[in-house]
Design a protein around this motif. Sequence first.
Motif, PDB file in Angstrom:
ATOM      1  N   PHE A  70       0.875  -1.290  -0.011  1.00 52.32           N
ATOM      2  CA  PHE A  70       0.033   0.042   0.060  1.00 52.32           C
ATOM      3  C   PHE A  70       0.773   1.182   0.044  1.00 52.32           C
ATOM      4  CE2 PHE A  70      -3.033  -3.184   1.338  1.00 52.32           C
ATOM      5  CZ  PHE A  70      -4.067  -3.076   0.587  1.00 52.32           C
ATOM      6  N   HIS A  71       1.897   1.263   0.926  1.00 56.91           N
ATOM      7  CA  HIS A  71       2.920   2.305   0.628  1.00 56.91           C
ATOM      8  C   HIS A  71       4.160   1.939   1.202  1.00 56.91           C
ATOM      9  CE1 HIS A  71       4.828   6.294   0.498  1.00 56.91           C
ATOM     10  NE2 HIS A  71       3.590   6.834   0.155  1.00 56.91           N
ATOM     11  N   PRO A  72       5.197   2.093   0.233  1.00 59.66           N
ATOM     12  CA  PRO A  72       6.505   1.372   0.717  1.00 59.66           C
ATOM     13  C   PRO A  72       7.459   2.243   1.619  1.00 59.66           C
ATOM     14  CG  PRO A  72       6.640   2.153  -1.472  1.00 59.66           C
ATOM     15  CD  PRO A  72       5.199   2.619  -1.033  1.00 59.66           C
ATOM     16  N   THR A  73       6.935   3.535   1.865  1.00 59.40           N
ATOM     17  CA  THR A  73       7.935   4.247   2.924  1.00 59.40           C
ATOM     18  C   THR A  73       6.994   5.042   3.976  1.00 59.40           C
ATOM     19  OG1 THR A  73       7.909   6.007   1.060  1.00 59.40           O
ATOM     20  CG2 THR A  73       9.810   4.448   1.024  1.00 59.40           C
ATOM     21  N   ASP A  74       6.058   5.526   3.678  1.00 59.30           N
ATOM     22  CA  ASP A  74       5.307   6.059   4.745  1.00 59.30           C
ATOM     23  C   ASP A  74       4.334   5.418   5.642  1.00 59.30           C
ATOM     24  OD1 ASP A  74       4.025   7.886   6.137  1.00 59.30           O
ATOM     25  OD2 ASP A  74       3.575   9.291   4.445  1.00 59.30           O
ATOM     26  N   LYS A  75       4.964   4.879   6.804  1.00 63.01           N
ATOM     27  CA  LYS A  75       3.885   4.181   7.653  1.00 63.01           C
ATOM     28  C   LYS A  75       2.651   4.740   8.198  1.00 63.01           C
ATOM     29  CE  LYS A  75       8.385   2.330   9.760  1.00 63.01           C
ATOM     30  NZ  LYS A  75       8.656   1.764   8.639  1.00 63.01           N
ATOM     31  N   GLN A  76       2.681   6.057   8.134  1.00 61.13           N
ATOM     32  CA  GLN A  76       1.412   6.799   8.557  1.00 61.13           C
ATOM     33  C   GLN A  76       0.496   6.782   7.432  1.00 61.13           C
ATOM     34  OE1 GLN A  76       2.357   9.681  11.686  1.00 61.13           O
ATOM     35  NE2 GLN A  76       4.478   8.960  11.347  1.00 61.13           N
ATOM     36  N   ALA A  77       0.923   6.732   6.228  1.00 58.64           N
ATOM     37  CA  ALA A  77       0.129   6.828   5.101  1.00 58.64           C
ATOM     38  C   ALA A  77      -0.637   5.555   4.809  1.00 58.64           C
ATOM     39  CB  ALA A  77       0.720   7.341   3.850  1.00 58.64           C
ATOM     40  N   VAL A  78      -0.176   4.454   5.335  1.00 57.61           N
ATOM     41  CA  VAL A  78      -0.680   3.165   4.905  1.00 57.61           C
ATOM     42  C   VAL A  78      -2.320   2.958   5.161  1.00 57.61           C
ATOM     43  CG1 VAL A  78      -0.740   0.574   5.296  1.00 57.61           C
ATOM     44  CG2 VAL A  78       1.410   1.893   5.010  1.00 57.61           C
ATOM     45  N   LYS A  79      -2.631   3.514   6.315  1.00 55.39           N
ATOM     46  CA  LYS A  79      -4.143   3.424   6.382  1.00 55.39           C
ATOM     47  C   LYS A  79      -5.045   4.306   5.615  1.00 55.39           C
ATOM     48  CE  LYS A  79      -4.351   7.122   9.826  1.00 55.39           C
ATOM     49  NZ  LYS A  79      -2.892   8.004   9.299  1.00 55.39           N
ATOM     50  N   ASP A  80      -4.332   5.121   4.968  1.00 59.50           N
ATOM     51  CA  ASP A  80      -5.160   5.855   3.807  1.00 59.50           C
ATOM     52  C   ASP A  80      -5.159   5.567   2.546  1.00 59.50           C
ATOM     53  OD1 ASP A  80      -5.790   7.998   6.005  1.00 59.50           O
ATOM     54  OD2 ASP A  80      -4.081   8.724   5.891  1.00 59.50           O
ATOM     55  N   MET A  81      -4.251   4.295   2.411  1.00 55.93           N
ATOM     56  CA  MET A  81      -4.277   3.859   0.911  1.00 55.93           C
ATOM     57  C   MET A  81      -4.979   2.518   0.843  1.00 55.93           C
ATOM     58  SD  MET A  81      -1.805   6.086  -0.353  1.00 55.93           S
ATOM     59  CE  MET A  81      -0.802   5.462  -1.378  1.00 55.93           C
ATOM     60  N   VAL A  82      -5.618   1.995   1.784  1.00 51.25           N
ATOM     61  CA  VAL A  82      -6.309   0.773   1.656  1.00 51.25           C
ATOM     62  C   VAL A  82      -7.770   0.726   1.195  1.00 51.25           C
ATOM     63  CG1 VAL A  82      -4.685  -0.324   3.423  1.00 51.25           C
ATOM     64  CG2 VAL A  82      -7.082   0.984   4.235  1.00 51.25           C
ATOM     65  N   GLY A  83      -8.318   1.973   0.972  1.00 56.27           N
ATOM     66  CA  GLY A  83      -9.657   2.147   0.702  1.00 56.27           C
ATOM     67  C   GLY A  83     -10.089   1.270  -0.351  1.00 56.27           C
ATOM     68  N   LYS A  84      -9.519   0.860  -1.478  1.00 60.22           N
ATOM     69  CA  LYS A  84     -10.044   0.229  -2.547  1.00 60.22           C
ATOM     70  C   LYS A  84      -9.834  -1.573  -2.175  1.00 60.22           C
ATOM     71  CE  LYS A  84      -9.153   2.951  -6.634  1.00 60.22           C
ATOM     72  NZ  LYS A  84      -8.026   3.344  -7.630  1.00 60.22           N
ATOM     73  N   PHE A  85      -9.126  -1.714  -1.311  1.00 56.69           N
ATOM     74  CA  PHE A  85      -8.761  -3.094  -0.882  1.00 56.69           C
ATOM     75  C   PHE A  85     -10.076  -3.832  -0.480  1.00 56.69           C
ATOM     76  CE2 PHE A  85      -6.271  -6.158   1.778  1.00 56.69           C
ATOM     77  CZ  PHE A  85      -6.009  -7.188   0.950  1.00 56.69           C
ATOM     78  N   THR A  86     -10.530  -4.870  -1.091  1.00 56.78           N
ATOM     79  CA  THR A  86     -11.593  -5.693  -0.628  1.00 56.78           C
ATOM     80  C   THR A  86     -11.215  -7.000  -0.014  1.00 56.78           C
ATOM     81  OG1 THR A  86     -11.729  -6.865  -2.876  1.00 56.78           O
ATOM     82  CG2 THR A  86     -13.228  -4.762  -2.470  1.00 56.78           C
ATOM     83  N   THR A  87     -11.805  -7.229   1.075  1.00 53.86           N
ATOM     84  CA  THR A  87     -11.193  -8.200   1.951  1.00 53.86           C
ATOM     85  C   THR A  87     -12.418  -9.436   2.359  1.00 53.86           C
ATOM     86  OG1 THR A  87     -11.905  -7.176   4.029  1.00 53.86           O
ATOM     87  CG2 THR A  87      -9.764  -6.978   3.310  1.00 53.86           C
ATOM     88  N   SER A  88     -13.714  -9.421   1.606  1.00 57.22           N
ATOM     89  CA  SER A  88     -14.584 -10.269   1.718  1.00 57.22           C
ATOM     90  C   SER A  88     -15.331 -10.404   0.428  1.00 57.22           C
ATOM     91  CB  SER A  88     -15.462  -9.827   2.760  1.00 57.22           C
ATOM     92  OG  SER A  88     -16.481 -10.746   2.853  1.00 57.22           O
ATOM     93  N   PRO A  89     -15.568 -11.494  -0.085  1.00 62.68           N
ATOM     94  CA  PRO A  89     -15.225 -12.817   0.483  1.00 62.68           C
ATOM     95  C   PRO A  89     -13.860 -13.171   0.231  1.00 62.68           C
ATOM     96  CG  PRO A  89     -16.215 -13.197  -1.869  1.00 62.68           C
ATOM     97  CD  PRO A  89     -16.238 -11.537  -1.299  1.00 62.68           C
ATOM     98  N   TRP A  90     -13.148 -14.118   1.002  1.00 65.76           N
ATOM     99  CA  TRP A  90     -11.822 -14.321   0.787  1.00 65.76           C
ATOM    100  C   TRP A  90     -11.444 -15.767   0.832  1.00 65.76           C
ATOM    101  CZ3 TRP A  90      -7.867 -10.527   0.744  1.00 65.76           C
ATOM    102  CH2 TRP A  90      -6.773 -11.039   0.849  1.00 65.76           C
ATOM    103  N   LYS A  91     -10.748 -16.298  -0.062  1.00 64.20           N
ATOM    104  CA  LYS A  91     -10.365 -17.725  -0.276  1.00 64.20           C
ATOM    105  C   LYS A  91      -9.000 -17.719  -0.049  1.00 64.20           C
ATOM    106  CE  LYS A  91     -14.393 -18.871  -3.234  1.00 64.20           C
ATOM    107  NZ  LYS A  91     -15.018 -18.755  -1.950  1.00 64.20           N
TER     108      LYS A  91
END
Length: 300
Positions: A70-91
Amino acid sequence: MLIRVPMGWEIPEREATPEPAFWNRRQILQAAGLLAAGTASAFERNPKYTLDRPITEEWAATGYNNYYEFHPTDKQAVKDMVGKFTTSPWKIEVKGLVNKPQTLDLDDLFKTMQFEERLYRFRCVEAWAMAVPWTGFPMADLIRKLDPKPEAKYIRFVTVSRPAEMPGMKLAPWYPWPYYEGLRMDEAMNPMAMFVTGMYGKKLPKQNGAPFRVIVPWKYGYKNPKSIASIEFTAKQPKTFWNDTAATEYGFYSNVNPKKPHPRWSQAHEKMIPTMALRPTQMYNGYGEWVGGMYKGNEF
Ligand code: MTE
């Protein structure tokens, strides 16, 4: 006058772990839809695993992340980059040296597992550290169900690869995506090793590895892969993402060890997020009693 001197194993009052707030967590779970989904209907904190420090504030543990996809350098930015990621359903694909190769559907799997909460220390190789209430189940419980063959000596994890949903993969195309890790079978079967699906009594946030990750608290953070897409049982030691990227800096075992400096920095101390207050690093992150017996002491 007699002054009571605290014994070595007694935790100073100010560092004592707060009592489990079971009803609170239940309400939170209900809100998160976890109870309705039949998962973790009544998990409780396992009292065996106590901390020597306060639990890290939730905003800090969920707002300071290493998740390079999601972000290779900014640890505090990761949480703002995950919006498009879908985690359900999951196999999760289960393959290799196993008697029951299969594709696990997480919703179905969760109905069959016994969930619990554990307080664990967590130590990144970069020296930042935290203390977190994880929810999940012992890795050994699932491995037994999958029934690996006797030739299986290692377990290999590959995490999900979705460049369209994970902007960091394009920002850092030189890494050998997707992220992959592994454990020796006795490490995976050790009672401390967990598959984790939640933290702070809620579903795992995307930035912390939703919906399913590994937690092995005696090893550096990079041995704890997130968002697992496949589990493979192998006879040979699997390659790992960070060892392939920088072999002289990151070994296969990567057990927390204050006496073995990283080639570019000391590991003698750790910094507790968010204050970055220093504490001495403990051998095996303080879990030697549980895991020390598996090692000769020179594993890298
Ligand atoms: N898993 C994936 N898929 N991608 C990553 O970049 N980073 C690792 C590990 N698992 C990483 C990963 C590293 S370096 C650390 S320190 C921990 O995740 C951080 O976990 P946290 O963000 O939940 O604290």
